[in-house]
Design a protein around this motif. Structure first.
Motif, PDB file in Angstrom:
ATOM      1  N   ARG A  92      41.711  37.209  30.762  1.00 52.54           N
ATOM      2  CA  ARG A  92      42.957  37.605  31.441  1.00 52.54           C
ATOM      3  C   ARG A  92      42.709  38.149  32.826  1.00 52.54           C
ATOM      4  NH1 ARG A  92      44.317  43.280  29.903  1.00 52.54           N
ATOM      5  NH2 ARG A  92      42.556  44.015  28.652  1.00 52.54           N
ATOM      6  N   THR A  93      41.435  38.340  33.132  1.00 57.20           N
ATOM      7  CA  THR A  93      41.117  38.802  34.477  1.00 57.20           C
ATOM      8  C   THR A  93      41.397  37.728  35.525  1.00 57.20           C
ATOM      9  OG1 THR A  93      38.841  38.094  34.082  1.00 57.20           O
ATOM     10  CG2 THR A  93      39.348  40.414  33.735  1.00 57.20           C
ATOM     11  N   PHE A  94      41.655  36.498  35.090  1.00 52.91           N
ATOM     12  CA  PHE A  94      41.974  35.422  36.026  1.00 52.91           C
ATOM     13  C   PHE A  94      43.461  35.378  36.375  1.00 52.91           C
ATOM     14  CE2 PHE A  94      38.167  33.027  36.774  1.00 52.91           C
ATOM     15  CZ  PHE A  94      37.351  33.279  35.687  1.00 52.91           C
ATOM     16  N   GLU A  95      44.259  36.077  35.596  1.00 55.76           N
ATOM     17  CA  GLU A  95      45.702  35.962  35.809  1.00 55.76           C
ATOM     18  C   GLU A  95      46.118  36.538  37.138  1.00 55.76           C
ATOM     19  OE1 GLU A  95      47.504  37.764  32.376  1.00 55.76           O
ATOM     20  OE2 GLU A  95      46.389  36.363  31.068  1.00 55.76           O
ATOM     21  N   GLY A  96      47.257  36.059  37.636  1.00 56.20           N
ATOM     22  CA  GLY A  96      47.718  36.400  38.976  1.00 56.20           C
ATOM     23  C   GLY A  96      47.825  37.875  39.231  1.00 56.20           C
ATOM     24  N   ASP A  97      48.538  38.621  38.343  1.00 58.28           N
ATOM     25  CA  ASP A  97      48.803  40.035  38.630  1.00 58.28           C
ATOM     26  C   ASP A  97      47.516  40.859  38.507  1.00 58.28           C
ATOM     27  OD1 ASP A  97      49.904  41.394  35.489  1.00 58.28           O
ATOM     28  OD2 ASP A  97      48.864  39.513  35.885  1.00 58.28           O
ATOM     29  N   TRP A  98      46.620  40.458  37.599  1.00 57.40           N
ATOM     30  CA  TRP A  98      45.346  41.169  37.498  1.00 57.40           C
ATOM     31  C   TRP A  98      44.570  40.997  38.804  1.00 57.40           C
ATOM     32  CZ3 TRP A  98      43.168  43.369  32.818  1.00 57.40           C
ATOM     33  CH2 TRP A  98      41.879  43.897  32.995  1.00 57.40           C
ATOM     34  N   GLN A  99      44.557  39.726  39.336  1.00 58.36           N
ATOM     35  CA  GLN A  99      43.818  39.444  40.564  1.00 58.36           C
ATOM     36  C   GLN A  99      44.381  40.258  41.726  1.00 58.36           C
ATOM     37  OE1 GLN A  99      41.271  36.765  41.551  1.00 58.36           O
ATOM     38  NE2 GLN A  99      40.711  37.276  39.466  1.00 58.36           N
ATOM     39  N   GLU A 100      45.703  40.390  41.777  1.00 62.34           N
ATOM     40  CA  GLU A 100      46.308  41.174  42.857  1.00 62.34           C
ATOM     41  C   GLU A 100      45.872  42.627  42.765  1.00 62.34           C
ATOM     42  OE1 GLU A 100      50.470  38.637  43.226  1.00 62.34           O
ATOM     43  OE2 GLU A 100      50.542  40.786  42.718  1.00 62.34           O
ATOM     44  N   LYS A 101      45.962  43.180  41.569  1.00 55.92           N
ATOM     45  CA  LYS A 101      45.558  44.583  41.386  1.00 55.92           C
ATOM     46  C   LYS A 101      44.091  44.784  41.715  1.00 55.92           C
ATOM     47  CE  LYS A 101      48.848  45.353  37.638  1.00 55.92           C
ATOM     48  NZ  LYS A 101      48.934  45.268  36.172  1.00 55.92           N
ATOM     49  N   GLN A 102      43.276  43.739  41.370  1.00 51.13           N
ATOM     50  CA  GLN A 102      41.837  43.809  41.637  1.00 51.13           C
ATOM     51  C   GLN A 102      41.605  43.838  43.134  1.00 51.13           C
ATOM     52  OE1 GLN A 102      39.166  41.311  39.149  1.00 51.13           O
ATOM     53  NE2 GLN A 102      38.383  40.496  41.072  1.00 51.13           N
ATOM     54  N   LEU A 103      42.303  42.989  43.839  1.00 51.88           N
ATOM     55  CA  LEU A 103      42.142  42.925  45.293  1.00 51.88           C
ATOM     56  C   LEU A 103      42.568  44.234  45.933  1.00 51.88           C
ATOM     57  CD1 LEU A 103      41.540  41.400  47.880  1.00 51.88           C
ATOM     58  CD2 LEU A 103      43.789  40.362  47.768  1.00 51.88           C
ATOM     59  N   LYS A 104      43.708  44.778  45.464  1.00 53.92           N
ATOM     60  CA  LYS A 104      44.190  46.044  46.035  1.00 53.92           C
ATOM     61  C   LYS A 104      43.157  47.142  45.834  1.00 53.92           C
ATOM     62  CE  LYS A 104      48.051  49.210  46.310  1.00 53.92           C
ATOM     63  NZ  LYS A 104      47.141  50.060  47.057  1.00 53.92           N
ATOM     64  N   ARG A 105      42.555  47.157  44.631  1.00 52.24           N
ATOM     65  CA  ARG A 105      41.539  48.166  44.322  1.00 52.24           C
ATOM     66  C   ARG A 105      40.346  48.019  45.252  1.00 52.24           C
ATOM     67  NH1 ARG A 105      37.406  48.696  40.315  1.00 52.24           N
ATOM     68  NH2 ARG A 105      37.074  50.907  39.795  1.00 52.24           N
TER      69      ARG A 105
END
Lengths: 141, 173
Positions: B136-149
């Motif tokens: 699920r780390t590939f999903e869109g919202d996870w990726q956005e949160k990852q980038l923000k972090r």
């Protein structure tokens, strides 16, 4: 000397598209770092002498031709004449025709060399009765 | 290579075979394929070697032999067909025949694509039956949160990721 048109060497590409001989000399084949360079005339004379050997045998004919076509040049008509006469002495018409074929092959993309050579050799071909590949229809598949 | 038993050295000579009473060992052996005696000169058609070591036809019929006799005389007296026959006695292929192209490349390309396609089918099957679930780390919202972090952490602020982000305007530079 009228030699193979394209010499892919450091000295660059010198294209001889004229049907006339007697153009400016092209450097000799051998790339020695020292010693005298063999001139084109010396090269030609050496090969004419080789094929003019009266009692040349089949092996020597084959060896001579197979070596000669390994050089980066199209042999002068006078060398080819000597080779054709050697074929006559050996009663080998097939090899004579083969020699004409390989001249055309050696000329590669320079399509005007082979007709020139045939034109120069015409008297010899008629004298010996050698047909060209074109006359026999084997110039096409 | 055809199987020739377990002899380490070459085949026995006639004499030795007779000695060893191995009559069947000489001549016809149990060979599974046609062999060429590479110790003898071979005929080859090659643009680099206009005059091969041996003529193509070494065993001549009587007609061939009489033609060879005629070859000893003036060649002007030979007909075109005779000259051609003499050529074909000595050589298998003419230069144009040697240089002929074949359509083999189509077979090669076709086979390459076929096997690529087959590989694709295998991977498809694997997707269905072998691969685990997509993380699920590939999903869109996870990726956005990852980038923000990553941007908040100032990852690679000098020349990398964060250096490309405009922190004042809140957008990429």
């Amino acid at each position: 000397m009228f030699r193979a048109a394209v010499r892919l060497s450091v000295s660059g590409v010198r294209s001889l598209t004229r049907a006339q001989p007697g153009c400016q000399g092209v450097l000799a084949t051998r790339g020695y770092s020292h010693g005298k360079q063999e001139t084109d005339e010396e090269f030609d004379a050496r090969w004419v002498t080789y094929f003019n050997k009266p009692d040349i045998d089949e092996w020597e004919l084959r060896k001579g031709m197979n070596t000669l076509v390994g050089y980066d040049l199209v042999p002068e008509p006078k060398i080819l004449e000597a080779a054709l006469r050697a074929c006559r002495r050996l009663n080998d018409l097939a090899s004579a025709i083969r020699i004409l074929e390989v001249v055309k092959d050696k000329a590669g993309p320079h399509k005007d060399i082979y007709p020139y050579v045939i034109q120069e050799l015409k008297p010899v071909l008629e004298e010996l009765g050698v047909s060209t590949p074109e006359e026999l229809g084997i110039d096409k598949v | 290579m055809p199987t020739r038993g377990t002899r380490a050295e070459g085949p026995p000579t006639q004499h030795k075979a007779a000695e060893l009473n191995m009559a069947g060992a000489v001549g016809k052996r149990n060979e599974v394929s046609d062999t060429v005696d590479m110790s003898k000169p071979l005929y080859t058609d090659s643009v680099d070697v206009p005059l091969p070591d041996i003529p193509y036809k070494e065993v001549l019929t009587d007609a061939d032999k009489s033609l060879k006799q005629k070859e000893k005389g003036p060649w002007n007296q030979l007909s075109k067909e005779e000259k051609l026959a003499l050529y074909r006695l000595k050589f298998l292929k003419t230069y144009p025949e040697m240089n002929q192209t074949t359509p083999e490349w189509k077979t090669v390309i076709g086979a390459a694509f076929f096997f690529l396609g087959f590989t694709g089918l295998i991977i498809w099957w694997q997707k269905v039956y072998v691969f685990p679930e997509r993380p699920r780390t590939f999903e869109g919202d996870w990726q956005e949160k990852q980038l923000k972090r990553m941007l908040d952490m100032r990852i690679n602020p000098i020349e990398g990721l964060s250096s490309k982000w405009d922190y004042e305007k809140g957008q990429w530079k």
